[in-house]
Design a protein around this motif. Structure first.
Motif, mmCIF file in Angstrom:
data_model
loop_
_atom_site.group_PDB
_atom_site.id
_atom_site.type_symbol
_atom_site.label_atom_id
_atom_site.label_comp_id
_atom_site.label_asym_id
_atom_site.label_seq_id
_atom_site.Cartn_x
_atom_site.Cartn_y
_atom_site.Cartn_z
ATOM 1 N N ILE A 63 0.856 -1.180 0.000
ATOM 2 C CA ILE A 63 0.000 0.000 0.000
ATOM 3 C C ILE A 63 0.894 1.233 0.000
ATOM 4 O O ILE A 63 1.932 1.273 0.676
ATOM 5 C CB ILE A 63 -0.954 0.008 1.208
ATOM 6 N N GLY A 64 0.486 2.227 -0.758
ATOM 7 C CA GLY A 64 1.263 3.453 -0.853
ATOM 8 C C GLY A 64 0.754 4.524 0.088
ATOM 9 O O GLY A 64 -0.220 4.352 0.823
ATOM 10 N N THR A 65 1.426 5.663 0.054
ATOM 11 C CA THR A 65 1.043 6.762 0.941
ATOM 12 C C THR A 65 -0.318 7.331 0.582
ATOM 13 O O THR A 65 -1.024 7.859 1.451
ATOM 14 C CB THR A 65 2.101 7.863 0.878
ATOM 15 N N ASP A 66 -0.711 7.225 -0.729
ATOM 16 C CA ASP A 66 -2.027 7.736 -1.107
ATOM 17 C C ASP A 66 -3.140 6.918 -0.472
ATOM 18 O O ASP A 66 -4.249 7.425 -0.268
ATOM 19 C CB ASP A 66 -2.173 7.725 -2.632
ATOM 20 N N PHE A 67 -2.869 5.657 -0.120
ATOM 21 C CA PHE A 67 -3.870 4.802 0.517
ATOM 22 C C PHE A 67 -4.274 5.371 1.883
ATOM 23 O O PHE A 67 -5.458 5.467 2.206
ATOM 24 C CB PHE A 67 -3.300 3.384 0.664
#
Length: 758
Positions: free
Chosen positions: A238-242
């Motif tokens: 999962i990325g930071t935008d998640f």
């Protein structure tokens, strides 16, 4: 030099006082209103910001929880199980010497899409078995990643090979133990998932992930087959935008609010809403709200600073997420959050300024109306002070307080005239009073020098004659009383000498008795302490013997359990022997059947040649089973003998423990009786010791009282002599001759006392 308030005229002081009171009232009321409004606004703003931060924290917690459940569900799906099996199998079927290089070439190097769009390639068209499996499973995993906003999905084999990824970054077809992924978060989470319990999810916090050239967090779960055995692991990145989309769902990107995550090491675990405020995974400054977030403490901070040094209000909410130790921090720009407070502040200051201007004008007009009649009354008062009783007093017809003051001043003027006339009459009376005061002063002066025969012979005026007579009678009574005091002082001096001698003798005897008793009390106290220590040791021995007895009884129970277990083992061995006999019979029957099958195969000729080989193998198998059954039976018999021997030894140990328990019980009872006797002796000595201490205390008090009595006698004798010296200063009788002393001195009194004593 500052003017004193009393030197300022009322014409100036009154308007200044009125203006000061008005300004104080306006400022006080305005300050109270502003304070209440500011408190209410700050509470509302803080509550609103806390609600937004709480909503973001709840949304993030829901998203992370949903992701963990989704990963666990993906790992349990049959589709995922089939996918990892197929990918692991078809990688080995790739017709190339460098299988990994082959996969990287078709899915990464020769991928016609851009780097961030490699997931759009479903079939590279090489016709390999891997590409066929990829066509089957890739669309499903792409849809899963898109719907859940995952950055990537990984399938890792038990050997550690990344057999499949959605995005086809540099980590595709790599070994988690290789140079590229050995120290990465993916390798750690995959290894942990392969060793984890079924259905569990392991996580790795946000960190730099170089194969994807990004920052990400990982969640992984073991993939199990139908028998519950791990056949690989599934991981999602999962990325930071998640997390940022969940945190900022209820916020506006206006540059005044910033929400992000902080880990226990004080680093940012998500980017902020304000671009350029700080770098991802950077160390944030140690401000109060950052320190609270680092320690996992919730709180609201009204005066703090952002990472860029701007004043702000902050809210900190720790998160309780499985595997992630985060705290949500929400910062709000002070100027924007509390703009309403600043507007109210300027309104209050403007109101105070207008109130001051209006109060100055009104106060000056009101003061003139008040001070004008006061000036007229001041002039009249000054004239009366100069004995000008003909001054005209204005304002007598006014109905307010100034009219009352004018009428009172007019009455005061009439009374001043009468007072001047009375002063002349009192001047004559003063001369008579001066004569009386002079005579009384002379007589009292002689009385002060100790002369008690200084009667006043000259008559006074009729008003003061009673005073002279009372003075002469009082002087006579004082002489008589002082004679009695002198005689009493002589007796007190003689009696105090006798009391002092007796008190000194009593104090010496009491002190000697107290010293002897104190030594006795000390010896008894030492004896009592030693006996108390002996009682405590006996009690400890009794407690130890009781523990030994309990442990021996518990050991006896263990031995009985061991005997029972040995019996059960012996019974199980018998059952095993029966089963082995059955296996032996089955082997024998199998051998017979194999012989029959061989005979039938020989009769069949070439058609039964293969069956004859099988029959021969079955005979060999039956023979080996019979031999193995015989060996097992021999071992079982030996085991039964050992078990029987063990039962006998354990039974003997149980009998020995029973004898030990009986002897320990006897010793424990004897020690308990000894401990009880010592405790009774210790209690008796403590009673004796207490009685001696009480007697010692009483003796010490008697000694102190005797010493106090001796000291009191000495002080009484000293006071008696002092009283004699004091009374010797007075002249009680008229001297008989010129050589006689005019007063009683202390030496004369002492000489007379010594002579009478002799």
């Amino acid at each position: 030099m500052l003017l004193k308030p009393s030197s300022v005229s009322l014409k100036l002081k009154l308007p200044v006082l009125m203006v000061a009171l008005t300004v104080a009232f306006v400022v006080t009321v305005s300050f109270l209103i502003y304070t209440m409004a500011e408190r209410s606004i700050r509470e509302n703003v803080t509550s609103a910001k806390a609600s937004k931060a709480q909503a973001g924290a709840q949304a993030l917690g829901f998203s992370i929880g949903a992701a963990q459940r989704d990963v666990a569900n993906l790992a349990a799906l049959p589709t995922t199980f089939r996918a990892i099996n197929n990918f692991e199998r078809v990688i080995g079927m790739v017709e190339a010497d460098d299988k990994i290089g082959y996969l990287k070439k078709h899915f990464i190097t020769d991928n016609p899409n851009a780097e961030d769009q490699r997931a759009d390639l479903v079939d590279p068209g090489d016709g390999s078995y891997y590409s066929q499996s990829h066509v089957t499973y890739h669309p499903t995993f792409v849809q899963t990643a898109t719907l859940n906003r995952y950055s990537d999905i990984y399938l890792i084999t038990p050997a550690g090979l990344v057999a499949y990824t959605v995005q086809k970054n540099g980590d595709f077809a790599e070994d988690i133990k290789g140079d590229l992924l050995a120290d990465s978060a993916l390798a750690r989470v995959a290894q942990a998932a392969l060793e984890a319990e079924p259905g569990s999810v392991v996580v790795e916090d946000f960190s730099a992930y170089s194969p994807a050239d990004s920052v990400g967090a990982f969640l992984a779960s073991p993939i199990l087959n139908k028998r519950g055995q791990p056949v690989g692991a599934i991981a999602v990145r999962i990325g930071t935008d998640f997390v940022q989309s969940a945190l900022s769902a209820n916020l506006e990107a206006d540059g005044h609010e910033n929400i992000y995550l902080i880990g226990p090491d004080g680093t940012a675990k998500s980017p902020g809403m304000i671009p350029g405020a700080f770098e991802m995974l950077s160390k944030l400054p140690d401000t109060p709200h950052i320190a609270a977030a680092r320690q996992g403490e919730a709180g609201q901070f009204s005066q703090t600073q952002t990472a860029s040094g701007e004043p702000a209000a902050a809210v900190v909410i720790p998160l309780a997420l499985n595997g992630f130790n985060w705290s949500v921090v929400m910062e709000t720009d002070d100027a924007e959050a509390f703009a309403m407070i600043y507007r109210i502040r300027w309104m209050v200051l403007s109101l105070i300024g207008a109130s001051v201007v209006v109060s100055i004008g009104v106060s000056w007009a009101a003061a003139n109306r008040v001070t004008r009649p006061i000036h007229h009354l001041r002039d009249a008062t000054n004239a009366l002070a100069q004995e000008d009783y003909n001054i005209a007093i204005s304002g007598l017809d006014r109905g307010d307080e100034f009219g009352d003051l004018a009428r009172s001043l007019d009455t005061f003027r009439d009374k001043l005239k009468l007072a001047d006339e009375a002063a002349a009459r009192e001047e004559e009376a003063k001369r008579e009073t001066d004569y009386v005061v002079e005579e009384m002063s002379h007589a009292l002066s002689q009385l002060q020098d100790g002369n008690l025969i200084c009667e006043i012979d000259g008559p006074f005026s009729p008003d003061y004659e009673t005073l002279r007579e009372n003075y002469n009678h009082s002087l006579q009574n004082l002489r008589n009383s002082l004679r009695e005091v002198v005689e009493a002082a002589r007796h007190v001096d003689r009696f105090s000498q006798e009391q002092r001698a007796s008190a000194n003798e009593m104090a010496e005897r009491t002190e000697s008795q107290g010293s002897t008793l104190e030594k006795t009390a000390t010896a008894m106290q030492d004896l009592t302490q030693r006996l108390r220590d002996t009682a405590e040791k006996a009690t400890e021995v009794d407690s130890t013997m009781r523990g030994t007895r309990r442990e021996a009884e518990q050991s006896n129970e263990v031995v009985r359990s061991a005997v029972a277990a040995m019996d059960q083992i012996q019974q199980a061995s018998s059952e095993i022997s029966k089963i082995i006999n059955m296996i032996d019979d089955i082997a024998f029957q199998t051998n017979l059947l194999a012989l029959n099958a061989g005979v039938e195969a020989a009769r069949a000729g070439e058609a039964g040649a293969g069956f004859a080989v099988v029959a021969s193998e079955v005979r060999n198998l039956a023979r080996r089973a019979s031999e193995a059954a015989g060996e097992i039976k021999t071992l079982t018999s030996t085991s039964e003998e050992h078990v029987a021997n063990g039962v006998s030894m354990v039974d003997k140990a149980g009998n020995a423990l029973t004898s030990i328990i009986e002897q320990v019980t006897s010793v424990s009872d004897l020690i308990s009786e000894i401990a009880g006797g010592v405790q009774h002796q210790s209690q008796g000595l403590e009673d004796i010791n207490a009685a001696i201490r009480e007697l010692d205390s009483v003796t010490q008090q008697n000694t102190a009282m005797a010493e106090e009595a001796s000291a009191s006698s000495q002080l009484l004798q000293s006071e008696a002599r002092t009283l004699s010296r004091v009374t010797g200063r007075f002249q009680i009788d008229t001297p008989m001759s010129a050589d006689a002393p005019s007063s009683w001195d202390s030496d004369a009194i002492d000489a007379a006392t010594t002579a009478r004593s002799a």
